[in-house]
Design a protein around this motif. Structure first.
Motif, PDB file in Angstrom:
ATOM      1  N   ALA A  63      66.591  29.556  26.839  1.00 21.26           N
ATOM      2  CA  ALA A  63      66.146  29.369  28.101  1.00 21.26           C
ATOM      3  C   ALA A  63      64.626  28.863  28.291  1.00 21.26           C
ATOM      4  O   ALA A  63      64.715  27.980  29.360  1.00 21.26           O
ATOM      5  CB  ALA A  63      66.407  30.918  28.610  1.00 21.26           C
ATOM      6  N   MET A  64      63.926  29.260  27.429  1.00 15.70           N
ATOM      7  CA  MET A  64      62.921  28.548  27.702  1.00 15.70           C
ATOM      8  C   MET A  64      62.558  27.011  27.416  1.00 15.70           C
ATOM      9  O   MET A  64      61.486  26.514  28.117  1.00 15.70           O
ATOM     10  CB  MET A  64      61.838  29.365  26.791  1.00 15.70           C
ATOM     11  CG  MET A  64      61.155  30.745  27.091  1.00 15.70           C
ATOM     12  SD  MET A  64      60.568  30.635  28.867  1.00 15.70           S
ATOM     13  CE  MET A  64      59.118  29.800  28.585  1.00 15.70           C
ATOM     14  N   SER A  65      63.384  26.413  26.894  1.00 18.55           N
ATOM     15  CA  SER A  65      63.520  25.025  26.487  1.00 18.55           C
ATOM     16  C   SER A  65      63.640  24.072  27.680  1.00 18.55           C
ATOM     17  O   SER A  65      62.831  23.381  28.044  1.00 18.55           O
ATOM     18  CB  SER A  65      64.439  24.739  25.469  1.00 18.55           C
ATOM     19  OG  SER A  65      65.686  24.718  25.868  1.00 18.55           O
ATOM     20  N   GLY A  66      64.655  24.673  28.596  1.00 16.42           N
ATOM     21  CA  GLY A  66      64.807  24.227  29.952  1.00 16.42           C
ATOM     22  C   GLY A  66      63.609  24.335  30.805  1.00 16.42           C
ATOM     23  O   GLY A  66      63.191  23.457  31.626  1.00 16.42           O
ATOM     24  N   THR A  67      63.113  25.525  30.860  1.00 15.68           N
ATOM     25  CA  THR A  67      62.059  26.027  31.794  1.00 15.68           C
ATOM     26  C   THR A  67      60.815  25.296  31.497  1.00 15.68           C
ATOM     27  O   THR A  67      60.182  24.700  32.512  1.00 15.68           O
ATOM     28  CB  THR A  67      61.782  27.528  31.535  1.00 15.68           C
ATOM     29  OG1 THR A  67      62.880  28.144  32.044  1.00 15.68           O
ATOM     30  CG2 THR A  67      60.783  28.120  32.544  1.00 15.68           C
ATOM     31  N   LEU A  68      60.541  25.158  30.071  1.00 20.44           N
ATOM     32  CA  LEU A  68      59.321  24.473  29.959  1.00 20.44           C
ATOM     33  C   LEU A  68      59.330  23.123  30.061  1.00 20.44           C
ATOM     34  O   LEU A  68      58.369  22.329  30.502  1.00 20.44           O
ATOM     35  CB  LEU A  68      58.954  24.722  28.422  1.00 20.44           C
ATOM     36  CG  LEU A  68      57.613  24.268  27.831  1.00 20.44           C
ATOM     37  CD1 LEU A  68      56.523  24.964  28.544  1.00 20.44           C
ATOM     38  CD2 LEU A  68      57.258  24.392  26.388  1.00 20.44           C
ATOM     39  N   ARG A  69      60.470  22.497  30.010  1.00 24.83           N
ATOM     40  CA  ARG A  69      60.840  20.938  30.169  1.00 24.83           C
ATOM     41  C   ARG A  69      60.657  20.844  31.601  1.00 24.83           C
ATOM     42  O   ARG A  69      60.085  19.718  32.265  1.00 24.83           O
ATOM     43  CB  ARG A  69      62.113  20.615  29.893  1.00 24.83           C
ATOM     44  CG  ARG A  69      62.512  18.796  29.820  1.00 24.83           C
ATOM     45  CD  ARG A  69      63.265  18.706  30.999  1.00 24.83           C
ATOM     46  NE  ARG A  69      63.369  17.290  31.158  1.00 24.83           N
ATOM     47  CZ  ARG A  69      63.358  16.426  32.170  1.00 24.83           C
ATOM     48  NH1 ARG A  69      62.917  17.128  33.310  1.00 24.83           N
ATOM     49  NH2 ARG A  69      63.607  15.267  32.304  1.00 24.83           N
ATOM     50  N   ALA A  70      60.865  21.676  32.723  1.00 25.11           N
ATOM     51  CA  ALA A  70      60.928  21.386  33.959  1.00 25.11           C
ATOM     52  C   ALA A  70      59.257  21.338  34.425  1.00 25.11           C
ATOM     53  O   ALA A  70      58.810  20.624  35.201  1.00 25.11           O
ATOM     54  CB  ALA A  70      61.727  22.582  34.773  1.00 25.11           C
ATOM     55  N   LEU A  71      58.814  22.491  33.637  1.00 24.77           N
ATOM     56  CA  LEU A  71      57.358  22.848  34.064  1.00 24.77           C
ATOM     57  C   LEU A  71      56.346  21.635  33.683  1.00 24.77           C
ATOM     58  O   LEU A  71      55.855  21.133  34.429  1.00 24.77           O
ATOM     59  CB  LEU A  71      56.798  23.853  33.581  1.00 24.77           C
ATOM     60  CG  LEU A  71      57.232  25.339  33.984  1.00 24.77           C
ATOM     61  CD1 LEU A  71      56.890  26.618  33.058  1.00 24.77           C
ATOM     62  CD2 LEU A  71      56.844  25.354  35.558  1.00 24.77           C
ATOM     63  N   VAL A  72      56.649  20.967  32.575  1.00 21.56           N
ATOM     64  CA  VAL A  72      55.978  19.722  31.931  1.00 21.56           C
ATOM     65  C   VAL A  72      56.304  18.417  32.966  1.00 21.56           C
ATOM     66  O   VAL A  72      55.528  17.786  33.409  1.00 21.56           O
ATOM     67  CB  VAL A  72      56.221  19.696  30.490  1.00 21.56           C
ATOM     68  CG1 VAL A  72      55.748  18.235  30.185  1.00 21.56           C
ATOM     69  CG2 VAL A  72      55.684  20.803  29.628  1.00 21.56           C
ATOM     70  N   ALA A  73      57.528  18.540  33.194  1.00 23.43           N
ATOM     71  CA  ALA A  73      57.962  17.325  34.159  1.00 23.43           C
ATOM     72  C   ALA A  73      57.238  17.295  35.438  1.00 23.43           C
ATOM     73  O   ALA A  73      56.640  16.299  36.164  1.00 23.43           O
ATOM     74  CB  ALA A  73      59.381  17.258  34.281  1.00 23.43           C
ATOM     75  N   ASN A  74      56.706  18.835  36.192  1.00 27.41           N
ATOM     76  CA  ASN A  74      56.314  18.932  37.175  1.00 27.41           C
ATOM     77  C   ASN A  74      54.928  18.600  37.042  1.00 27.41           C
ATOM     78  O   ASN A  74      54.447  17.933  38.118  1.00 27.41           O
ATOM     79  CB  ASN A  74      56.683  20.287  37.836  1.00 27.41           C
ATOM     80  CG  ASN A  74      58.050  20.371  38.444  1.00 27.41           C
ATOM     81  OD1 ASN A  74      58.536  19.412  38.949  1.00 27.41           O
ATOM     82  ND2 ASN A  74      58.328  21.577  38.546  1.00 27.41           N
TER      83      ASN A  74
END
Length: 177
Positions: A63-74
């Motif tokens: 779950a954190m892999s997708g969340t962290l990817r979205a946060l870093v993209a933002n």
């Protein structure tokens, strides 16, 4: 693994990403943003791209892999282009103006509301009934816009209040005799 995390984040020219032991920081023309990391996700920087993989096979890590990817993209988008949120004031006598790093609102109360902007966030008023909140951090920009909207939310009978520019307020029918 999350489907979102499978896509790498491209780091454009002029943006620099630094991965240290417990956090990632992204520096660009509009500022620097940092994000704390957990041990669940491994971030690699290669060929101007950031890739995200899970460190272990736990549900939390996936779950954190997708969340962290979205946060870093933002973060990358924020320091390169920035984010903005537009608000409209609907109502007779409702107006806004910027005074330094504060936003002065007249929303039909007996007093003016002065909303101080947090660091890294700017407000602009092209007209008296339009507010543009700008900044590099998407979460902070959204939170400031929500706080401004909360001073006078749109009411359902006349539609008066502070609303997002893309928000549609459904007007109720009034009581009939």
């Amino acid at each position: 693994m999350s489907r979102i995390a499978k896509y790498p984040v491209a780091v454009p020219a002029g943006v620099e990403a630094t991965i240290s032991a417990g956090q990632i920081s992204v520096k660009g023309p509009l500022g620097t943003l940092t994000q704390d990391l957990t041990g669940d996700v491994v971030i690699r920087q290669e060929d101007g791209q950031l890739t995200f993989t899970v460190a272990n096979d736990s549900r939390q890590a996936k779950a954190m892999s997708g969340t962290l990817r979205a946060l870093v993209a933002n973060m990358v988008t924020g320091v390169s282009k920035g984010f903005e949120r537009r608000l409209n004031l609907v109502g007779v006598g409702f107006r806004a103006q910027v005074q330094g790093d504060a936003l002065k609102l007249q929303l039909g109360y007996s007093h003016d509301i002065v909303h101080n902007m947090p660091p890294g966030v700017k407000a602009e008023c092209p007209t008296q009934t339009e507010i543009i909140v700008k900044g590099a951090n998407k979460q902070v920009v959204g939170q400031v816009a929500a706080e401004i909207r909360a001073y006078r939310e749109p009411e359902p009978y006349k539609g008066k209040g502070v609303r997002y520019a893309d928000e549609r307020v459904i007007i109720k029918e009034t009581k009939k005799k």
